[in-house]
Design a protein around this motif. Structure first.
Motif, PDB file in Angstrom:
ATOM      1  N   GLY A 128     -51.266   6.805   3.228  1.00 55.02           N
ATOM      2  CA  GLY A 128     -51.307   6.229   1.885  1.00 55.02           C
ATOM      3  C   GLY A 128     -50.947   4.748   1.925  1.00 55.02           C
ATOM      4  O   GLY A 128     -50.029   4.345   2.634  1.00 55.02           O
ATOM      5  N   THR A 131     -47.316  14.465   6.764  1.00 56.11           N
ATOM      6  CA  THR A 131     -46.500  14.365   5.547  1.00 56.11           C
ATOM      7  C   THR A 131     -45.087  14.880   5.824  1.00 56.11           C
ATOM      8  O   THR A 131     -44.844  15.515   6.841  1.00 56.11           O
ATOM      9  CB  THR A 131     -47.052  15.239   4.387  1.00 56.11           C
ATOM     10  N   MET A 132     -44.205  14.619   4.851  1.00 56.38           N
ATOM     11  CA  MET A 132     -42.862  15.189   4.930  1.00 56.38           C
ATOM     12  C   MET A 132     -42.678  16.296   3.892  1.00 56.38           C
ATOM     13  O   MET A 132     -41.552  16.700   3.604  1.00 56.38           O
ATOM     14  CB  MET A 132     -41.813  14.099   4.733  1.00 56.38           C
ATOM     15  N   GLY A 133     -43.791  16.767   3.328  1.00 54.38           N
ATOM     16  CA  GLY A 133     -43.709  17.893   2.403  1.00 54.38           C
ATOM     17  C   GLY A 133     -43.287  17.503   1.001  1.00 54.38           C
ATOM     18  O   GLY A 133     -43.304  16.330   0.631  1.00 54.38           O
ATOM     19  N   ASP A 164     -55.941   4.624  -1.161  1.00 51.98           N
ATOM     20  CA  ASP A 164     -55.302   3.987  -2.331  1.00 51.98           C
ATOM     21  C   ASP A 164     -54.235   4.872  -2.976  1.00 51.98           C
ATOM     22  O   ASP A 164     -54.330   6.099  -2.928  1.00 51.98           O
ATOM     23  CB  ASP A 164     -56.362   3.645  -3.385  1.00 51.98           C
ATOM     24  N   LEU A 203     -46.999   8.111  -7.534  1.00 50.94           N
ATOM     25  CA  LEU A 203     -46.458   9.442  -7.267  1.00 50.94           C
ATOM     26  C   LEU A 203     -45.657   9.400  -5.973  1.00 50.94           C
ATOM     27  O   LEU A 203     -46.059   8.764  -5.002  1.00 50.94           O
ATOM     28  CB  LEU A 203     -47.584  10.474  -7.158  1.00 50.94           C
ATOM     29  N   GLY A 232     -50.679  12.860  -4.850  1.00 50.12           N
ATOM     30  CA  GLY A 232     -50.940  11.736  -3.920  1.00 50.12           C
ATOM     31  C   GLY A 232     -51.287  12.266  -2.536  1.00 50.12           C
ATOM     32  O   GLY A 232     -52.243  11.805  -1.902  1.00 50.12           O
ATOM     33  N   HIS A 233     -50.509  13.254  -2.075  1.00 46.68           N
ATOM     34  CA  HIS A 233     -50.815  13.871  -0.782  1.00 46.68           C
ATOM     35  C   HIS A 233     -52.166  14.599  -0.846  1.00 46.68           C
ATOM     36  O   HIS A 233     -52.988  14.481   0.068  1.00 46.68           O
ATOM     37  CB  HIS A 233     -49.737  14.902  -0.405  1.00 46.68           C
ATOM     38  N   TYR A 280     -33.461  15.376   0.973  1.00 47.48           N
ATOM     39  CA  TYR A 280     -34.919  15.336   0.851  1.00 47.48           C
ATOM     40  C   TYR A 280     -35.415  16.699   0.364  1.00 47.48           C
ATOM     41  O   TYR A 280     -35.093  17.732   0.936  1.00 47.48           O
ATOM     42  CB  TYR A 280     -35.578  14.964   2.185  1.00 47.48           C
ATOM     43  N   LEU A 290     -55.086  12.536  -0.172  1.00 43.26           N
ATOM     44  CA  LEU A 290     -55.320  12.270   1.263  1.00 43.26           C
ATOM     45  C   LEU A 290     -56.018  13.467   1.906  1.00 43.26           C
ATOM     46  O   LEU A 290     -56.926  13.309   2.715  1.00 43.26           O
ATOM     47  CB  LEU A 290     -54.008  12.013   2.012  1.00 43.26           C
TER      48      LEU A 290
END
Ligand code: AMP
Length: 283
Positions: free
Chosen positions: A148, A29-31, A175, A185, A36-37, A71, A40
């Motif tokens: 995702g 991930t990018m944090g 999904d 999200l 949504g994360h 970001y 996963l």
């Protein structure tokens, strides 16, 4: 839960688990993590003995330096979300650890899946994603990795890339998690004004309309595109980056709608770029 910015410590911990026969799942991930994360992470926790998360805002995949600079970051909150979802190990490397001596001059491509969508509208983006993942797949020798389907093209590319390069890792697509009203999200949603957030609902609304038309028997991609475009054009704030109806396996254009179909959209809402997609299966 352990967290570390030291790649050696990460690899050694994972190898010690694997030497005991434990299965390891990995979620890059990018944090600025959200539900949504977390979905996963939970999927990985349910399918593996140990779950590793990486949090790294990868400069190599930003074609817009301002997008990279803006970001959002929330390391403490991220660690809390990882812990609550049951992650065991979080890798938080510094930029110089991942790219000592700067971003190397190599170009990684999966050309047949990089002819359209984000591959052409964000030149260099997937090359940067594949570069960081190549590094992480060495540091984190997991059995499975989770991506995702919100970033559907990325999922297809990574799956193909990992297979082509012989990484002994299964790449699994998960999904999209949405708000109650349908908005996919995304860490970028935090940058939307209340008005923009409302207009952002038109993305999923357009996709659902397209899906319904196809399910009702529409075979002409142009008809579906027109209906979806009308929905997006109803907002003066939305600027369409792309809107496509494609073969969901090959990302090739379709002349007749059949098989597994991808409806994909990217828009700008003010300064923020949002993407969303849906797949529909018809015979
Ligand atoms: P990112 O932090 O944006 O790089 O995303 C890390 C992973 O989380 C990627 O595989 C994304 O596709 C996935 N992801 C982001 N948002 C969602 C979502 N709403 N539902 C499911 N997966 C997501």
């Amino acid at each position: 839960m352990i967290h570390s910015s030291d790649p050696k410590e990460i690899t050694e911990t994972i190898l010690s688990w694997k030497s005991k026969g434990l299965k390891v799942g990995f979620v890059p991930t990018m944090g600025f993590l959200h539900e949504g994360h977390a979905d996963l992470f939970r999927r990985s926790v349910s399918e593996n003995d140990k779950t590793v998360v990486s949090i790294f805002v990868n400069p190599a995949q930003f074609n817009d330096p301002e997008d990279y600079a803006k970001y959002p970051v929330n390391t403490e909150g991220d660690l809390q979300i990882c812990k609550e979802a049951g992650a065991d190990l979080v890798y938080l490397p510094a930029k110089d650890t991942v790219y000592p001596g700067g971003i190397p001059s190599v170009e990684l491509k999966v050309p047949h899946l990089m002819k359209n969508l984000d591959a052409t509208t964000r030149p260099g983006h997937f090359e940067g994603v594949l570069l960081v993942l190549s590094r992480f797949f060495h540091t984190i020798p997991a059995d499975r990795s989770y991506f995702g389907k919100k970033d559907y093209q990325q999922f297809l590319i990574v799956k193909d890339f990992a297979k082509a390069l012989g990484f002994p890792m299964e790449v699994i697509g998960v999904d999209t998690v949405r708000s109650e009203q349908g908005l996919a999200l995304s860490s970028r949603n935090a940058r939307l004004s209340p008005k923009e957030k409302e207009e952002a609902l038109l993305l999923s609304r357009a996709l659902r309309l397209g899906e319904n038309l196809i399910k009702q028997g529409e075979k002409d991609p142009a008809e579906v595109l027109t209906v979806m475009k009308d929905v997006l054009d109803s907002s003066s704030l939305i600027k369409i980056d792309y809107l496509e109806v494609l073969n969901a396996e090959t990302l090739e254009e379709l002349h007749i709608l059949k098989g597994e179909i991808l409806l994909a959209v990217a828009v700008f809402l003010g300064q923020v770029r949002l993407i969303d997609n849906l797949t529909v299966k018809v015979s």
